[in-house]
Design an enzyme around this catalytic site. Structure first.
Site, PDB file in Angstrom:
ATOM      1  N   SER A 129       0.812  -1.219   0.000  1.00  0.00           N
ATOM      2  CA  SER A 129       0.000   0.000   0.000  1.00  0.00           C
ATOM      3  C   SER A 129       0.847   1.272   0.000  1.00  0.00           C
ATOM      4  O   SER A 129       1.926   1.326   0.609  1.00  0.00           O
ATOM      5  CB  SER A 129      -0.862  -0.015   1.267  1.00  0.00           C
ATOM      6  OG  SER A 129      -1.420   1.252   1.497  1.00  0.00           O
ATOM      7  N   GLU A 131       0.245   3.590   1.786  1.00  0.00           N
ATOM      8  CA  GLU A 131       0.336   3.999   3.200  1.00  0.00           C
ATOM      9  C   GLU A 131       1.731   3.746   3.766  1.00  0.00           C
ATOM     10  O   GLU A 131       2.096   4.316   4.793  1.00  0.00           O
ATOM     11  CB  GLU A 131      -0.707   3.267   4.038  1.00  0.00           C
ATOM     12  CG  GLU A 131      -2.090   3.864   3.955  1.00  0.00           C
ATOM     13  CD  GLU A 131      -2.182   5.282   4.514  1.00  0.00           C
ATOM     14  OE1 GLU A 131      -1.894   5.475   5.698  1.00  0.00           O
ATOM     15  OE2 GLU A 131      -2.531   6.200   3.748  1.00  0.00           O
ATOM     16  N   TYR A 153      -1.398   0.232  10.614  1.00  0.00           N
ATOM     17  CA  TYR A 153      -1.671  -0.387   9.300  1.00  0.00           C
ATOM     18  C   TYR A 153      -0.461  -0.222   8.375  1.00  0.00           C
ATOM     19  O   TYR A 153       0.003  -1.191   7.770  1.00  0.00           O
ATOM     20  CB  TYR A 153      -2.913   0.262   8.675  1.00  0.00           C
ATOM     21  CG  TYR A 153      -3.160  -0.160   7.247  1.00  0.00           C
ATOM     22  CD1 TYR A 153      -3.804  -1.353   6.941  1.00  0.00           C
ATOM     23  CD2 TYR A 153      -2.748   0.650   6.175  1.00  0.00           C
ATOM     24  CE1 TYR A 153      -4.023  -1.741   5.621  1.00  0.00           C
ATOM     25  CE2 TYR A 153      -2.964   0.277   4.859  1.00  0.00           C
ATOM     26  CZ  TYR A 153      -3.608  -0.915   4.586  1.00  0.00           C
ATOM     27  OH  TYR A 153      -3.814  -1.293   3.271  1.00  0.00           O
TER      28      TYR A 153
END
Ligand code: NAP
Ligand code: F7E
Length: 336
Positions: A129, A131, A153
């Protein structure tokens, strides 16, 4: 016939990926969590009539249960495994860090171990991701940009990224990371910001709701369409060599711009309806993400097809249909 195994089959991406694999003639197995209520809404159209799609089967499993993953992989002996299962909500990962890491980090390791110990190890796709870039050290972000995750996460996904790379280098597994930037669709979970906006705005338009409460409107994201992005996942596993790829549109917009685009489309003044609720702020925010997918464009010959405006209209139109149904039900109830 190629055999594909998908974790996270009941999720947004799982549903689009299964459609793609079935189209390509695969036999597909999906790993599904046990739940006390039905949660196969996104794949019911593929699964409900087994005569129509006898090539999709669902098995119970969980990324927190390694022995179950081993049994499934050994029984099926898939050619390709797509690891899309995750606790995928960044805000929730601050509330449930241990569970998030168990599923999103150790879950990947459990799956890699199950694949490695198989007679014929499957090719492996890891849902990495954007992220992981978090407090991004450069813009736009490429495969070479260092990670600076800003949530449990993001940290869990960075762990899984490196385990995937290490299993490729240590054991010769055909293992790839797709570093996917935000991708949305009418099937997006309703608590992610884009879908939250299109759901609320369409309900406001029909008089079903008065306000939309949001957090940080300044955050910028590179938003694409999930249907385009699952194609990139598949392409990665069809190459001669395993590698890691950024998948993104290269265009970044703020949450405020997304809100305005949706409300403008519905002919509403967003400022009359949107309010800020600090409950939606995150302890550490990711301010600005923008991906450079040049490598995917060059090697995979992949490019996004759906534009930002088309994505907004696709999601708003789909949610307007849901709101219209809700209005009919409400009027029916009131008439009783
Ligand atoms: P999603 O809609 O939240 O789907 C997540 C899926 O994972 C669901 O099927 C969920 O099952 C399943 N799952 C959750 N915990 C699990 C567990 N312990 N064991 C097995 N399965 C579990 O997410 P998505 O948007 O499709 O994203 C797919 C993957 O890509 C995720 O790994 C996500 O982190 C990653 N990703 C997403 C984006 C994005 O913008 N969408 C971008 C980059 C990476 P239930 O239906 O039972 O909840
Ligand atoms: O937030 C801001 C919020 O939750 C986007 C996941 O698929 O993409 C997703 O993670 C931005 C953030 O997605 C609200 O603070 C404002 O800055 O839609 P989101 P995300 O955190 O970017 C990545 C690539 C993944 O990998 C993840 O799995 O919007 N924001 N107000 C809000 N966000 C939410 N959810 N709700 C609000 O009310």
């Amino acid at each position: 016939m190629k055999k594909g195994l998908v974790t996270g089959v009941t999720g947004q991406d799982g549903s689009y990926l299964v459609e793609l694999l079935l189209e390509k003639g695969y036999q597909v197995w999906g790993i599904m969590r046990r739940s006390s209520s039905f949660h196969t809404g996104r794949i019911d159209h593929l699964y409900k009539d087994p005569h129509e799609h006898p090539r999709l089967r669902l098995v119970y499993g969980d990324l927190t249960d390694g022995s179950n993953l081993s049994i499934i992989i050994n029984e099926i002996e898939p050619d390709e495994v797509y690891n899309l299962g995750a606790q995928s909500h960044v805000r929730v990962s601050f509330d449930m860090p241990i569970y998030t890491v168990d599923t999103d980090a150790l879950g990947t390791l459990r799956l890699l171990e199950a694949i490695r110990s198989c007679n014929k190890p499957a090719k492996f796709y890891q849902a990495s991701s954007s992220e992981m870039y978090g407090k991004a050290v450069e813009t736009p972000q490429t495969e070479k940009t260092p990670f600076y995750p800003r949530s449990p996460y993001g940290c869990a996904k960075a762990y899984s990224f490196w385990q995937t790379v290490n299993y490729r280098e240590a054991y010769g597994l055909f293992a790839c990371n797709g570093i996917l930037f935000n991708h949305e669709s009418p099937r997006r979970g309703e608590t992610f910001v884009t879908r939250k906006i299109t759901r609320a705005a369409t309900r406001i338009k029909l008089g079903l709701q008065d306000k939309l409460y949001l957090g940080n409107l300044d955050a910028k994201r590179d938003w694409g369409f999930a249907g385009d992005y699952v194609e990139a996942m598949w392409l990665m596993l069809q190459q001669d060599k395993p590698d890691d790829y950024v998948v993104a549109t290269g265009e970044s917009r703020s949450v405020r711009e997304f809100v305005k685009e949706v409300f403008d489309y519905l002919d509403l003044d967003w400022q009359k309806y949107v309010e800020i609720d600090p409950r939606y702020f995150r302890p550490t925010e990711v301010d600005y993400l923008e991906g450079d997918a040049s490598k995917a464009r060059k090697v995979l010959k992949w490019k996004p097809k759906v534009t930002f405006g088309e994505l907004v209209r696709m999601m708003t139109d789909a949610d307007m249909k849901i709101a219209e149904q809700e209005k009919i039900i409400k009027e029916h109830e009131e008439a009783k």
